[in-house]
Design an enzyme around this catalytic site. Sequence first.
Site, PDB file in Angstrom:
ATOM      1  N   HIS A  45      -9.389   0.358   0.389  1.00 54.98           N
ATOM      2  CA  HIS A  45     -10.640   0.085  -0.331  1.00 54.98           C
ATOM      3  C   HIS A  45     -11.825   0.650   0.427  1.00 54.98           C
ATOM      4  O   HIS A  45     -12.777   1.159  -0.170  1.00 54.98           O
ATOM      5  CB  HIS A  45     -10.827  -1.424  -0.523  1.00 54.98           C
ATOM      6  CG  HIS A  45     -10.030  -1.976  -1.664  1.00 54.98           C
ATOM      7  ND1 HIS A  45      -9.955  -3.319  -1.924  1.00 54.98           N
ATOM      8  CD2 HIS A  45      -9.281  -1.369  -2.607  1.00 54.98           C
ATOM      9  CE1 HIS A  45      -9.175  -3.509  -2.981  1.00 54.98           C
ATOM     10  NE2 HIS A  45      -8.760  -2.350  -3.401  1.00 54.98           N
ATOM     11  N   GLU A  68       2.389   2.916  -4.384  1.00 47.83           N
ATOM     12  CA  GLU A  68       2.647   1.482  -4.580  1.00 47.83           C
ATOM     13  C   GLU A  68       4.144   1.197  -4.603  1.00 47.83           C
ATOM     14  O   GLU A  68       4.601   0.142  -4.158  1.00 47.83           O
ATOM     15  CB  GLU A  68       1.977   0.984  -5.868  1.00 47.83           C
ATOM     16  CG  GLU A  68       0.460   1.164  -5.910  1.00 47.83           C
ATOM     17  CD  GLU A  68      -0.313   0.085  -5.152  1.00 47.83           C
ATOM     18  OE1 GLU A  68       0.295  -0.871  -4.645  1.00 47.83           O
ATOM     19  OE2 GLU A  68      -1.557   0.225  -5.060  1.00 47.83           O
ATOM     20  N   ASN A 109      -1.217  -6.470  -0.838  1.00 48.05           N
ATOM     21  CA  ASN A 109      -2.374  -5.642  -0.515  1.00 48.05           C
ATOM     22  C   ASN A 109      -2.158  -4.798   0.739  1.00 48.05           C
ATOM     23  O   ASN A 109      -3.129  -4.311   1.318  1.00 48.05           O
ATOM     24  CB  ASN A 109      -3.617  -6.519  -0.341  1.00 48.05           C
ATOM     25  CG  ASN A 109      -4.072  -7.093  -1.674  1.00 48.05           C
ATOM     26  OD1 ASN A 109      -4.036  -6.413  -2.686  1.00 48.05           O
ATOM     27  ND2 ASN A 109      -4.487  -8.346  -1.658  1.00 48.05           N
ATOM     28  N   HIS A 162      -6.744   5.713  -6.312  1.00 43.05           N
ATOM     29  CA  HIS A 162      -6.429   4.454  -5.639  1.00 43.05           C
ATOM     30  C   HIS A 162      -5.152   4.577  -4.805  1.00 43.05           C
ATOM     31  O   HIS A 162      -5.120   4.184  -3.628  1.00 43.05           O
ATOM     32  CB  HIS A 162      -6.279   3.346  -6.688  1.00 43.05           C
ATOM     33  CG  HIS A 162      -5.856   2.030  -6.120  1.00 43.05           C
ATOM     34  ND1 HIS A 162      -6.668   1.290  -5.277  1.00 43.05           N
ATOM     35  CD2 HIS A 162      -4.699   1.322  -6.248  1.00 43.05           C
ATOM     36  CE1 HIS A 162      -6.023   0.182  -4.919  1.00 43.05           C
ATOM     37  NE2 HIS A 162      -4.839   0.180  -5.491  1.00 43.05           N
ATOM     38  N   ARG A 193     -14.282 -16.434 -24.620  1.00 44.19           N
ATOM     39  CA  ARG A 193     -13.636 -17.222 -23.558  1.00 44.19           C
ATOM     40  C   ARG A 193     -12.119 -17.060 -23.516  1.00 44.19           C
ATOM     41  O   ARG A 193     -11.415 -17.945 -23.015  1.00 44.19           O
ATOM     42  CB  ARG A 193     -14.000 -18.705 -23.675  1.00 44.19           C
ATOM     43  CG  ARG A 193     -15.497 -18.983 -23.540  1.00 44.19           C
ATOM     44  CD  ARG A 193     -15.772 -20.427 -23.206  1.00 44.19           C
ATOM     45  NE  ARG A 193     -17.199 -20.702 -23.301  1.00 44.19           N
ATOM     46  CZ  ARG A 193     -17.808 -21.127 -24.413  1.00 44.19           C
ATOM     47  NH1 ARG A 193     -17.113 -21.342 -25.503  1.00 44.19           N
ATOM     48  NH2 ARG A 193     -19.094 -21.353 -24.418  1.00 44.19           N
ATOM     49  N   ARG A 219       1.083 -13.673  -1.957  1.00 43.52           N
ATOM     50  CA  ARG A 219       0.669 -12.589  -2.838  1.00 43.52           C
ATOM     51  C   ARG A 219      -0.199 -11.568  -2.113  1.00 43.52           C
ATOM     52  O   ARG A 219      -0.202 -10.383  -2.447  1.00 43.52           O
ATOM     53  CB  ARG A 219      -0.100 -13.138  -4.049  1.00 43.52           C
ATOM     54  CG  ARG A 219      -0.537 -12.012  -4.985  1.00 43.52           C
ATOM     55  CD  ARG A 219      -0.973 -12.506  -6.340  1.00 43.52           C
ATOM     56  NE  ARG A 219      -1.429 -11.381  -7.145  1.00 43.52           N
ATOM     57  CZ  ARG A 219      -1.634 -11.417  -8.438  1.00 43.52           C
ATOM     58  NH1 ARG A 219      -1.422 -12.531  -9.097  1.00 43.52           N
ATOM     59  NH2 ARG A 219      -2.034 -10.362  -9.088  1.00 43.52           N
ATOM     60  N   LYS A 276      -4.214  -9.593 -12.501  1.00 45.90           N
ATOM     61  CA  LYS A 276      -5.530  -9.305 -11.939  1.00 45.90           C
ATOM     62  C   LYS A 276      -6.289  -8.381 -12.886  1.00 45.90           C
ATOM     63  O   LYS A 276      -5.793  -7.328 -13.278  1.00 45.90           O
ATOM     64  CB  LYS A 276      -5.394  -8.618 -10.585  1.00 45.90           C
ATOM     65  CG  LYS A 276      -5.061  -9.565  -9.454  1.00 45.90           C
ATOM     66  CD  LYS A 276      -5.265  -8.865  -8.124  1.00 45.90           C
ATOM     67  CE  LYS A 276      -4.902  -9.760  -6.964  1.00 45.90           C
ATOM     68  NZ  LYS A 276      -5.102  -9.069  -5.675  1.00 45.90           N
ATOM     69  N   LYS A 332       7.167  -7.340  -7.489  1.00 47.88           N
ATOM     70  CA  LYS A 332       5.844  -7.892  -7.732  1.00 47.88           C
ATOM     71  C   LYS A 332       5.921  -9.202  -8.516  1.00 47.88           C
ATOM     72  O   LYS A 332       5.213 -10.157  -8.207  1.00 47.88           O
ATOM     73  CB  LYS A 332       4.952  -6.894  -8.468  1.00 47.88           C
ATOM     74  CG  LYS A 332       3.564  -7.461  -8.719  1.00 47.88           C
ATOM     75  CD  LYS A 332       2.470  -6.453  -8.733  1.00 47.88           C
ATOM     76  CE  LYS A 332       1.120  -7.157  -8.803  1.00 47.88           C
ATOM     77  NZ  LYS A 332       0.007  -6.226  -8.956  1.00 47.88           N
ATOM     78  N   HIS A 342      -4.391  -1.919   1.476  1.00 51.57           N
ATOM     79  CA  HIS A 342      -5.505  -1.957   0.534  1.00 51.57           C
ATOM     80  C   HIS A 342      -6.850  -2.220   1.202  1.00 51.57           C
ATOM     81  O   HIS A 342      -7.875  -1.768   0.712  1.00 51.57           O
ATOM     82  CB  HIS A 342      -5.262  -3.010  -0.555  1.00 51.57           C
ATOM     83  CG  HIS A 342      -4.276  -2.564  -1.592  1.00 51.57           C
ATOM     84  ND1 HIS A 342      -2.994  -2.189  -1.280  1.00 51.57           N
ATOM     85  CD2 HIS A 342      -4.388  -2.404  -2.933  1.00 51.57           C
ATOM     86  CE1 HIS A 342      -2.352  -1.835  -2.386  1.00 51.57           C
ATOM     87  NE2 HIS A 342      -3.171  -1.957  -3.408  1.00 51.57           N
ATOM     88  N   GLU A 345      -3.049 -15.847  -5.299  1.00 44.93           N
ATOM     89  CA  GLU A 345      -3.221 -15.194  -4.014  1.00 44.93           C
ATOM     90  C   GLU A 345      -3.750 -16.128  -2.943  1.00 44.93           C
ATOM     91  O   GLU A 345      -4.670 -15.791  -2.206  1.00 44.93           O
ATOM     92  CB  GLU A 345      -4.145 -13.973  -4.170  1.00 44.93           C
ATOM     93  CG  GLU A 345      -4.014 -13.029  -2.991  1.00 44.93           C
ATOM     94  CD  GLU A 345      -4.674 -11.680  -3.261  1.00 44.93           C
ATOM     95  OE1 GLU A 345      -4.629 -11.225  -4.420  1.00 44.93           O
ATOM     96  OE2 GLU A 345      -5.200 -11.092  -2.322  1.00 44.93           O
TER      97      GLU A 345
END
Lengths: 367, 367
Positions: free
Chosen positions: B249, B182, B242, B262, B118, B238, B140, B224, B245, B234
């Site tokens: 994606h 990026e 993206n 990517h 955990r 935030r 992330k 960032k 993205h 987000e």
Amino acid sequence: MQTLKVELGERSYPIHIGEGLLDRPELLKPYIAGKQVAIVSNATVAPLYMERLTQALAGYNVLPIVLPDGEAFKNWETLQLIFDALLTARHDRRTTVIALGGGVIGDMAGFAAACYQRGVDFIQVPTTLLSQVDSSVGGKTGINHPLGKNMVGAFYQPNAVLIDTASLNTLPERELSAGLAEVIKYGLICDEPFLTWLEENVDRLRGLDQVALTTAIERSCAAKAAVVGADERESGVRATLNLGHTFGHAIETHMGYGVWLHGEAVAAGTVMALEMSARLGWISEQERDRGIRLFQRAGLPVVPPEDMTPEHFLEHMAVDKKVIDGRLRLVLLRRMGEAVVTDEYPKEVLQATLVADYRALVDQLRG
Amino acid sequence: MQTLKVELGERSYPIHIGEGLLDRPELLKPYIAGKQVAIVSNATVAPLYMERLTQALAGYNVLPIVLPDGEAFKNWETLQLIFDALLTARHDRRTTVIALGGGVIGDMAGFAAACYQRGVDFIQVPTTLLSQVDSSVGGKTGINHPLGKNMVGAFYQPNAVLIDTASLNTLPERELSAGLAEVIKYGLICDEPFLTWLEENVDRLRGLDQVALTTAIERSCAAKAAVVGADERESGVRATLNLGHTFGHAIETHMGYGVWLHGEAVAAGTVMALEMSARLGWISEQERDRGIRLFQRAGLPVVPPEDMTPEHFLEHMAVDKKVIDGRLRLVLLRRMGEAVVTDEYPKEVLQATLVADYRALVDQLRG
């Protein structure tokens, strides 16, 4: 209905407890942000309550997800079924996951909610006594790994917990007893007067007296909520909630998940913790026996499996999460109603605890 | 060496950036609580840097965990290898997981750290430009699911990030370019003057000029860190990170993970976002072309795969995490250096963006 609040700053949440709450959707709706709801349950509980909860949530886009029942399925493969269902039904990050079932369902649905798209809303509707008084409160979620129980998981708080005491009417007697193990635990670790109350009410609890059940659940949740509120991530006092769990996990691991119920292993494990506390001179033998008798009256095993050797225990306990840099920390009783987490004990006392003849101890109680 | 701080209250952490930091263990040691350290890397990066980092951590009990290399392995089966190694080596909850590699390693090691018992301590040592300017900052973590990219994961902050710019000397040219996608993104979404700096320095960056790289990484991380600090989970600003993205994606999913890098998919996706922003009249065609030219000079693709139809895009975008209750939210440019997240656009403009002839657009730039 009684309502408790678990205080965790901006992640605080309510626990509603009472008879018939499954039919009161107004208690859930404030905690559902979008239109999508996924109800995660298992093949035993779903036939009993899935339709009722789905009807209560009329107007939402409800996705039922029914998993196989049992601790043996608390693994990645079963968790994956939740992700598969959510993605196939195109649930987005505003979906709400509701756990409808016992501790295994709560742990898995909670972990799925924690991980799905990096976290979505989560509500607990626990239907077993064990999950009502223990696993639904405090945000521990996760799955088992072949090498250890609950080794993969997250701390993830629900938005709300809804406890319908009437759902205990369909619970097998053995599972009711297993839940009582955790109830008794709260008395032992932090509430000595509750032990006395339990001694007076244990038969009523086993007889499903709803008033007694409501009291026991409320008092257990309040104890747990107080401890969790003080120490969410188990850096200190929260660990006392694990009384009997280090020995108990060893029993569960040794027997194979699901052979002993969690509460049964905790009961036998707590007896070992009582024995060790007595050997350290922290509680008397009479107090130890008081605990053993209460577990017995609750219908719980108080003796570890016959074939378990001290080596079995030590082997399984060495990967327990409470091991800090190789020292084995245990939860013991400083006195009745006060638990401590400590690694300061002579190793011989642990050894003596592991080889003690619990069968003889219990036989002598009958005399 | 430059040090930035990501401000997240009690979970704030430093980002150290400079040449040769891998040989400065004093930067890591304050963030390692116990004696156990697991370094997660892959079969490409481990031969280059694992021994050096292990030597820097002399005195610790270091467990090297080497995974297969590539986005195709960013899945549960590979993640399980980390848990298997940690449990077999009996790492307890005070262990520290260090990610040594690119974004895939950072995402997987971070998610493993988030879930193991955990949650255990976590340090990022990113070795690719992409992970240095993007995935190592902001917390992330996660893995892919057959039905979608990054669909299972956690927000989990590292205790520290250590960026050794010299590690870029061993990076393939194609991956350096992917990282620049990026870097350029930060200029587009929130730092117009940085775009001008990049136009002046893009050749130096591709030539591995360490001073230029340090500046570009520091400025990217600062951008960032500011955005993440304002909106960790987000819920708002935030999401502007993206840019490109959602389209990107879709390209990655369509092509199969790992076929396009990517950053390459983000570059082509960002060109689509520029095109859509121009069609909405928010930026001029000259500004759109300025962005396209910069991506081209960085060695990046600026045209989506030839066989991708609008239907392919819409199908893959519908399970994107940015879909809220069925409305497709997109990151677009209100002006150069200012991104917005919005679902308020005529559907026809999205459709026109999907059918636009990007090849012709790029050909015309040559004229």
